[in-house]
Design a protein around this motif. Structure first.
Motif, PDB file in Angstrom:
ATOM      1  N   GLY A 140       0.734  -1.269   0.109  1.00  0.00           N
ATOM      2  CA  GLY A 140      -0.041  -0.182   0.016  1.00  0.00           C
ATOM      3  C   GLY A 140       0.524   1.201  -0.003  1.00  0.00           C
ATOM      4  O   GLY A 140       1.773   1.362  -0.731  1.00  0.00           O
ATOM      5  N   VAL A 141       0.480   2.342   1.102  1.00  0.00           N
ATOM      6  CA  VAL A 141       0.819   3.495   0.801  1.00  0.00           C
ATOM      7  C   VAL A 141       1.608   4.142   1.958  1.00  0.00           C
ATOM      8  O   VAL A 141       1.398   3.932   3.122  1.00  0.00           O
ATOM      9  N   TYR A 142       2.879   4.709   1.522  1.00  0.00           N
ATOM     10  CA  TYR A 142       3.683   5.277   2.460  1.00  0.00           C
ATOM     11  C   TYR A 142       3.829   6.859   2.144  1.00  0.00           C
ATOM     12  O   TYR A 142       3.927   7.268   0.955  1.00  0.00           O
ATOM     13  N   ASN A 143       3.341   7.672   3.015  1.00  0.00           N
ATOM     14  CA  ASN A 143       3.211   9.088   2.874  1.00  0.00           C
ATOM     15  C   ASN A 143       4.366   9.728   3.985  1.00  0.00           C
ATOM     16  O   ASN A 143       3.863   9.912   5.059  1.00  0.00           O
ATOM     17  N   ARG A 144       5.665  10.021   3.905  1.00  0.00           N
ATOM     18  CA  ARG A 144       6.288  10.490   4.952  1.00  0.00           C
ATOM     19  C   ARG A 144       6.002  11.846   5.721  1.00  0.00           C
ATOM     20  O   ARG A 144       5.917  11.865   7.055  1.00  0.00           O
ATOM     21  N   ALA A 145       5.505  12.802   4.762  1.00  0.00           N
ATOM     22  CA  ALA A 145       4.997  13.872   5.526  1.00  0.00           C
ATOM     23  C   ALA A 145       3.921  13.858   6.535  1.00  0.00           C
ATOM     24  O   ALA A 145       3.668  14.614   7.590  1.00  0.00           O
ATOM     25  N   LEU A 146       2.959  12.764   6.300  1.00  0.00           N
ATOM     26  CA  LEU A 146       1.819  12.445   6.939  1.00  0.00           C
ATOM     27  C   LEU A 146       2.193  11.420   8.147  1.00  0.00           C
ATOM     28  O   LEU A 146       1.157  11.385   8.946  1.00  0.00           O
ATOM     29  N   GLY A 147       3.358  10.738   8.022  1.00  0.00           N
ATOM     30  CA  GLY A 147       3.700   9.836   8.887  1.00  0.00           C
ATOM     31  C   GLY A 147       2.709   8.520   8.681  1.00  0.00           C
ATOM     32  O   GLY A 147       2.530   7.609   9.714  1.00  0.00           O
ATOM     33  N   LEU A 148       2.286   8.101   7.348  1.00  0.00           N
ATOM     34  CA  LEU A 148       1.543   7.181   6.989  1.00  0.00           C
ATOM     35  C   LEU A 148       2.597   6.121   6.613  1.00  0.00           C
ATOM     36  O   LEU A 148       3.301   6.651   5.723  1.00  0.00           O
ATOM     37  N   ARG A 149       2.680   5.001   6.932  1.00  0.00           N
ATOM     38  CA  ARG A 149       3.583   3.863   6.398  1.00  0.00           C
ATOM     39  C   ARG A 149       3.029   2.662   6.524  1.00  0.00           C
ATOM     40  O   ARG A 149       2.025   2.192   7.209  1.00  0.00           O
ATOM     41  N   PHE A 150       3.761   1.732   5.722  1.00  0.00           N
ATOM     42  CA  PHE A 150       3.182   0.282   6.104  1.00  0.00           C
ATOM     43  C   PHE A 150       4.737  -0.442   6.388  1.00  0.00           C
ATOM     44  O   PHE A 150       4.440  -1.903   6.731  1.00  0.00           O
ATOM     45  N   HIS A 151       5.529   0.126   7.085  1.00  0.00           N
ATOM     46  CA  HIS A 151       6.366  -0.831   7.697  1.00  0.00           C
ATOM     47  C   HIS A 151       7.264   0.160   8.578  1.00  0.00           C
ATOM     48  O   HIS A 151       7.549   1.476   8.289  1.00  0.00           O
ATOM     49  N   PRO A 152       7.622  -0.227  10.114  1.00  0.00           N
ATOM     50  CA  PRO A 152       8.128   0.797  11.200  1.00  0.00           C
ATOM     51  C   PRO A 152       9.371   1.183  10.623  1.00  0.00           C
ATOM     52  O   PRO A 152      10.011   2.213  11.607  1.00  0.00           O
TER      53      PRO A 152
END
Length: 498
Positions: free
Chosen positions: A148-160
Motif C-alpha cells: 500500500g501507501v507510505y507518505n512520510r510527511a503525513l507519518g503514514l507508512r506500512f513498515h516501522p
C-alpha cells in the motif's frame, strides 16, 4: 497460468479520489490480525484520523493502549473516509468492498493476496467479482496483494523502518513505486540510509485497478516529487507506460528496476503478482529510449537514486581521481575508465603549483592523485581541489577514496576533508563521489574497544551522506552510479528536457 485482466477495457482512474487516498486525512484499517498488527502499529505516528474496524476488538490485544479507536463497522466511522486498508481473508474482500462503497470511501488498499496470481478458480472468481464492484463505483483501488501507501510527511507508512517526519511536502523528494512490498520497504530504507529524502512509496501488487502507469502519471505531475524509482515485474499497458516514462524523464529522473529477467524469474513473477514479464532485450531498449535509468538489483537502484539526488550534473566526463595509496589509484582509474570516463593529465601550470606543497615521497601528483601523504596536512586537500577546479582539463568532478582509519583516529581532520570537498562542490558546481572500501578500511583501522569496526564505518558513511555526498563501498559501484547521472543528463539535454 492466467494473469490479471489485460489492459483492454481497464477502468479509468479518478485522479481526485486517487489523490485523496495517497494523501489521506482519515485511514481505516479493517480486519487486521497480524503479523504483529503491522498496519495499525506502523500508523501510530500518522498525523490524521486513524480507526480500526474489527467486529471483536479483543482480536487485537492492547488496541486501547495504542490509542486507536476500534469500531465494529465501516459505517460507524465519523466524517469522510479517504483510505481503507483491507487486511481480511480473501472471501471477505467483496463484502468489505461493498461496505467501503456504501460508506463513500475515496479508495481501498487491498493487502489481501490470493487472487488471480494463484491461478485457482476461487481466486480468479473473487478477483472478477471485486473488479465488477470497483468498476460500478469507479473506486480507485491499490492491490490486491501489496503493502500500500507510505507518505512520510503525513507519518503514514506500512513498515516501522520507514522514516516519518515533518518535511514540507512541497520540497523535492524521491517517490518509489513497487509491485513488491518487500522491495518497496528495502528501496525506501536503502535510499533513506543513503541520505535521500523519500517522500512517498506506493506498493501496488497485482494492479487490478490502479496500475503502474496511473501512478507514474500521478508522480509526473506531483510537485513534491523530483525523482522516481520503480520496481516492476511487468506492465499492463506497454505503450502507455513507455510514453509516460519518456514524458516523465524529460521532467525528472526515473530509475527502473525490473524483476523476472531469467526464465525461472519470469515464472516466479507470474506466481507473485500475476504479471507477464517481457523479453529483456525489448525491455532494455524501451527503458533506454525513454531516457530512464536502468537498474539490475536493489543495490543498483539505491546507488542510482543516491547519485541522482546528491550529484550535480557534470559538464563532461573528464575526472580528477584522489586516493590514499598508489595501488588504489590504479584500481580507481581502471573502474572509471571502464565506465566511460577520462582521467586526463593536468596542465603544466597546475603541476607547478602542486609541486610547491605536494609530498611525492610515496605519492604522486599526476592524475590519478596518490595523495595519502599530502593531505595529512590539513590544508592540502583544499589546495589540491583548488588546482583541480582551475584546470580546464577537468570538467566531470572528483571521485575520492576516503580513509576510514582517518575518521576513527583523527575525526577533526576527517571533518576538515569533508569541508574542503563541500567548498569544491559549491564553488565549481561539479560533482563529488566518495568511496569507502569496507575490507580495506577494516584492515587498516586500529582496534577500538568502545565500538566495532563496522560501527565506525557506518558512522563515517553517515557523516559523508549527511553532507549530501553520494558514498559507495567500492570503485565499480561509484563509477557506475556517476555514469548513470551523466547518461541521463546527456539524454535530457539532447531531447530538450526541462
Amino acid at each position: 497460468m492466467t494473469a490479471v485482466p489485460p489492459a483492454v477495457g481497464r477502468m479509468p482512474v479518478d485522479r481526485a479520489r486517487l489523490d485523496r487516498m495517497l494523501n489521506p486525512r482519515t485511514v481505516v484499517v479493517v480486519g487486521e490480525k497480524g503479523p504483529g498488527y503491522q498496519f495499525l502499529k506502523s500508523q501510530l505516528e500518522y498525523r490524521g484520523n486513524l480507526y480500526s474496524v474489527q467486529i471483536d476488538e479483543k482480536e487485537i490485544p492492547g488496541i486501547e493502549e495504542m490509542g486507536v479507536t476500534n469500531l465494529s463497522s465501516l459505517g460507524d466511522v465519523p466524517g469522510e473516509v479517504d483510505l481503507v486498508i483491507s487486511a481480511v481473508p480473501r472471501p471477505v474482500v467483496p463484502l468489505i468492498t461493498r461496505q467501503a462503497i456504501a460508506r463513500g470511501a475515496a479508495g481501498v488498499h487491498f493487502f489481501t493476496a490470493g487472487f488471480a496470481e494463484t491461478g485457482d478458480e476461487q481466486g480468479l472468481a473473487l478477483q472478477e467479482q471485486l473488479l465488477d464492484l470497483l468498476r460500478e463505483d469507479g473506486m480507485p483501488a491499490i492491490g490486491p496483494n501489496c503493502m500500500g501507501v507510505y507518505n512520510r510527511a503525513l507519518g503514514l507508512r506500512f513498515h516501522p523502518a520507514q522514516d516519518v517526519g515533518g518535511d514540507d511536502p512541497e520540497e523535492g523528494s524521491l517517490a518509489i513505486l513497487s509491485q513488491s512490498g518487500t522491495h518497496g520497504v528495502n528501496l525506501t530504507v536503502g535510499a533513506q540510509r543513503a541520505g535521500v529524502r523519500v517522500g512517498r512509496t506506493i506498493s501496488f501488487g497485482n494492479a487490478l485497478v490502479v496500475s503502474e502507469s496511473d501512478l507514474l502519471a500521478y508522480l509526473r505531475d506531483d510537485a513534491s516529487t523530483n525523482a522516481i524509482a520503480i520496481y516492476l515485474e511487468g506492465v499492463r499497458e506497454g505503450r502507455r507506460f513507455f510514453e509516460l516514462l519518456r514524458e516523465t524523464a524529460r521532467l525528472k529522473p526515473v530509475v527502473v528496476w525490473r524483476g523476472g529477467e531469467s526464465h525461472a524469474g519470469a515464472r516466479a513473477v507470474r506466481s507473485h503478482t500475476g504479471s507477464l514479464a517481457s523479453e529483456k532485450a525489448i525491455w532494455d531498449a524501451m527503458v533506454r529510449q525513454a531516457g530512464a535509468t536502468p537498474a539490475g538489483s536493489l543495490d543498483d537502484a539505491v546507488d542510482a537514486v543516491a547519485a541522482l539526488a546528491h550529484t550535480d550534473a557534470p559538464s563532461g566526463r573528464r575526472l580528477a581521481l584522489i586516493t590514499m595509496t598508489g595501488g588504489q589509484s590504479v584500481a580507481i582509474t581502471d573502474e572509471f575508465e571502464r565506465a566511460g570516463f577520462e582521467v586526463p593529465e593536468l596542465g603544466a601550470a597546475s603541476y607547478e603549483t602542486l609541486a610547491q606543497f605536494y609530498n611525492v615521497i610515496g605519492g604522486s601528483y599526476r592524475n590519478p592523485f596518490d595523495a595519502g601523504g599530502t593531505i595529512r596536512e590539513l590544508e592540502n586537500l583544499g589546495r589540491l581541489l583548488e588546482v583541480v577546479e582551475a584546470d580546464p582539463a577537468i570538467d566531470g568532478g572528483v571521485a575520492i577514496d576516503l580513509n576510514v582509519r582517518l575518521f576513527a583516529d583523527e575525526p577533526e581532520q576527517f571533518t576538515r576533508m569533508l569541508d574542503a570537498l563541500e567548498r569544491f562542490r559549491e564553488q565549481s558546481g561539479q560533482p563529488v563521489i566518495a568511496t569507502l572500501h569496507v575490507l580495506v578500511a577494516t584492515l587498516q583501522m586500529t582496534d577500538r574497544e568502545d565500538e566495532s569496526r563496522e560501527a565506525v564505518l557506518a558512522r563515517a558513511r553517515e557523516q559523508i551522506v549527511g553532507r549530501g555526498f553520494a558514498a559507495y563501498p567500492d570503485f565499480r559501484r561509484a563509477a557506475a552510479a556517476l555514469r548513470r547521472v551523466v547518461d541521463y543528463q546527456e539524454w535530457r539535454s539532447a531531447t530538450g528536457g526541462a
